[in-house]
Motif scaffolding. Structure first.
Motif, PDB file in Angstrom:
ATOM      1  N   LEU A   1      13.015   2.938  11.436  1.00 50.88           N
ATOM      2  CA  LEU A   1      11.709   2.444  11.000  1.00 50.88           C
ATOM      3  C   LEU A   1      10.972   3.486  10.175  1.00 50.88           C
ATOM      4  N   ALA A   2      11.010   4.739  10.632  1.00 47.62           N
ATOM      5  CA  ALA A   2      10.347   5.813   9.887  1.00 47.62           C
ATOM      6  C   ALA A   2      10.974   5.978   8.510  1.00 47.62           C
ATOM      7  N   ALA A   3      12.307   5.880   8.453  1.00 43.62           N
ATOM      8  CA  ALA A   3      12.993   6.003   7.166  1.00 43.62           C
ATOM      9  C   ALA A   3      12.615   4.853   6.233  1.00 43.62           C
ATOM     10  N   GLY A   4      12.482   3.626   6.779  1.00 38.62           N
ATOM     11  CA  GLY A   4      12.097   2.474   5.962  1.00 38.62           C
ATOM     12  C   GLY A   4      10.691   2.614   5.401  1.00 38.62           C
ATOM     13  N   ILE A   5       9.743   3.055   6.235  1.00 40.06           N
ATOM     14  CA  ILE A   5       8.359   3.252   5.780  1.00 40.06           C
ATOM     15  C   ILE A   5       8.308   4.299   4.682  1.00 40.06           C
ATOM     16  N   PHE A   6       9.019   5.377   4.865  1.00 38.05           N
ATOM     17  CA  PHE A   6       9.062   6.441   3.858  1.00 38.05           C
ATOM     18  C   PHE A   6       9.616   5.917   2.539  1.00 38.05           C
ATOM     19  N   LEU A   7      10.659   5.078   2.625  1.00 39.18           N
ATOM     20  CA  LEU A   7      11.286   4.540   1.417  1.00 39.18           C
ATOM     21  C   LEU A   7      10.316   3.619   0.660  1.00 39.18           C
ATOM     22  N   VAL A   8       9.575   2.752   1.384  1.00 43.28           N
ATOM     23  CA  VAL A   8       8.605   1.856   0.753  1.00 43.28           C
ATOM     24  C   VAL A   8       7.501   2.642   0.055  1.00 43.28           C
ATOM     25  N   ILE A   9       6.970   3.655   0.750  1.00 45.74           N
ATOM     26  CA  ILE A   9       5.921   4.492   0.147  1.00 45.74           C
ATOM     27  C   ILE A   9       6.431   5.184  -1.112  1.00 45.74           C
ATOM     28  N   PHE A  10       7.644   5.666  -1.054  1.00 40.51           N
ATOM     29  CA  PHE A  10       8.235   6.349  -2.205  1.00 40.51           C
ATOM     30  C   PHE A  10       8.368   5.401  -3.395  1.00 40.51           C
ATOM     31  N   ILE A  11       8.804   4.152  -3.127  1.00 44.98           N
ATOM     32  CA  ILE A  11       8.987   3.174  -4.206  1.00 44.98           C
ATOM     33  C   ILE A  11       7.638   2.818  -4.841  1.00 44.98           C
ATOM     34  N   ILE A  12       6.575   2.632  -4.016  1.00 43.78           N
ATOM     35  CA  ILE A  12       5.247   2.294  -4.535  1.00 43.78           C
ATOM     36  C   ILE A  12       4.711   3.402  -5.429  1.00 43.78           C
ATOM     37  N   ILE A  13       4.816   4.628  -4.946  1.00 42.08           N
ATOM     38  CA  ILE A  13       4.327   5.766  -5.735  1.00 42.08           C
ATOM     39  C   ILE A  13       5.087   5.877  -7.046  1.00 42.08           C
TER      40      ILE A  13
END
Length: 441
Positions: free
Chosen positions: A43-55
């Motif tokens: 879950l932590a890895a998924g959240i990090f990936l979404v934030i990275f894509i948005i930025i």
């Protein structure tokens, strides 16, 4: 314990061994925790990936917009260089660059200054030079070292707060409230120099179509007046010539009248305006509302409504009262008039081309009568106008008309009369409530 002794060496070996053992157990514990709670890690890895894509997407979009802006600036720069090639380069043909500030020519919306940023000692012209107007259209400021080309500069409404004695008070009548779709059918204005009236402007305007009944009764303007009137393209230059460079004064003009003018061909770029609506709200906060008829009654102004030119006269007096802080209410004394309507109760329904409802009520009170909002068994007269509402009780009659008809059958007391019948109840010298329809302005 010295490290070079046997005891010291033994202590060092023991310490390193214990450290390795602890590190081993910590590693085993961490692995065990990760195996048991693997979903938390995922879950932590998924959240990090979404934030990275948005930025990443936002940075990409920002970069793209910046590149487009630079491209447009370069394009305008090249076009300006081509247009001025002969004069700037003296015919040499050398590739020299010209700095040009980019502006948008698509927006023709009026730009509004902020009244809270103006003081009584400073005019809004000073505010222009402070580079505040950057709303939808870039403000252009010429300096001594650059030549700027503006194809369609913005039209600015400068809200004045200083006291004015030279001004033009104006008002318009329109076919509706939408400045993009509806049309102006009357422009009226009065010019004041040193607080003295020096000229008037009043022109009906042909909108190019028949106005509906509701607008006719609301404005007091019928289609016969408009059919023979000029179009807005003919009237607007004459209006601009009349006002010259004087400030404009009106009631709610910043949000309504001036935007209507701009969308109908008003070409002045810098429009100095003083709106009496917010001024009255500030200086008379306890009034139930700040509509012009309310202010007219508060200040005891004996002038008819229902017409743009009459409203200009009223508005000029209202402004002078507010400007000079002459804020006490004025009650008009009618006791010297013949009270021919004393003891009579009147109700009004429908609309009238000849006068506004407010004018009728004032006339009733002026001659000793009493106005009531609804018909009752003690009502003496119902002044019956033309019904323009789309929400009539039976599709034909208003609720007041139906009640009056019912009371007529029951006791015969109430009389349903027309506007002309009402005028006949008045003294001969005032048998017309100043019929706006027939007044030649």
């Amino acid at each position: 314990i010295r490290p070079d002794t046997d005891v010291g060496k033994s202590w060092g070996i023991w310490r390193r061994t214990m450290k390795r053992v602890i590190e081993f157990f910590v590693t085993i514990f961490a692995i065990a925790m990760l195996i048991q709670y693997w979903w938390i890690l995922l879950l932590a890895a998924g959240i990090f990936l979404v934030i990275f894509i948005i930025i990443k997407a936002k940075r990409s979009k920002t970069s793209q917009l910046k590149n487009q802006a630079n491209s447009r600036a370069e394009k305008h720069g090249r076009q300006s260089s081509i247009d001025k090639d002969a004069s700037l380069h003296n015919g040499s043909g050398q590739d020299q660059s010209v700095d040009v500030e980019e502006t948008s020519s698509e927006n023709v919306e009026p730009q509004y200054s902020h009244p809270e940023q103006l003081s009584d000692e400073h005019t809004s012209d000073e505010l222009v030079n402070s580079n505040i107007y950057t709303n939808k259209l870039t403000s252009i400021e010429e300096d001594k070292h650059s030549e700027l080309t503006v194809s369609n500069p913005a039209q600015y409404i400068h809200r004045l707060r200083r006291k004015l004695t030279n001004f033009v008070v104006f008002d318009i009548e329109t076919t509706g409230l939408n400045r993009f779709e509806d049309k102006i059918i009357q422009i009226s204005a009065i010019k004041y120099i040193k607080d003295q009236k020096v000229g008037t402007f009043n022109q009906y305007i042909n909108p190019g179509f028949q106005i509906d009944k509701k607008i006719m009764f609301l404005t007091g303007i019928d289609n016969s007046k408009l059919e023979s009137s000029p179009t807005i393209s003919t009237v607007m230059p004459s209006f601009e010539l009349f006002i010259e460079d004087l400030p404009l004064i009106g009631h709610n003009i910043v949000k309504f009248d001036i935007p209507f003018l701009i969308n109908n061909g008003f070409s002045k770029q810098d429009i100095n305006a003083l709106d009496t609506y917010p001024l009255s709200d500030k200086k008379l906060p306890d009034l139930k509302n700040h509509k012009l008829p309310t202010l007219k009654k508060y200040f005891g102004i004996a002038n008819r409504s229902h017409n743009a030119l009459n409203d200009c006269e009223t508005n000029a007096i209202v402004y002078q009262k507010l400007r000079d802080n002459d804020l006490n209410p004025v009650t008009i004394e009618y006791s010297n008039l013949q009270q021919v309507l004393a003891g009579k109760r009147f109700c009004i329904t429908g609309e009238f081309m000849e006068a506004s409802r407010e004018d009728l009520i004032d006339t009733i009170n002026k001659y000793g009568g009493k106005f009531t909002k609804s018909v009752s068994h003690v009502t003496d007269y119902l002044i019956d106008g033309t019904q323009v509402s789309t929400k009539l009780t039976d599709g034909v009659h208003s609720s007041s008309e139906l009640k009056a008809i019912q009371y007529q059958k029951e006791n015969g007391r109430i009389k349903i009369i027309s506007y002309d019948d009402f005028c006949n109840l008045l003294p001969k010298q005032d048998q017309h409530v100043e019929s706006i329809k027939n007044v030649k302005l």
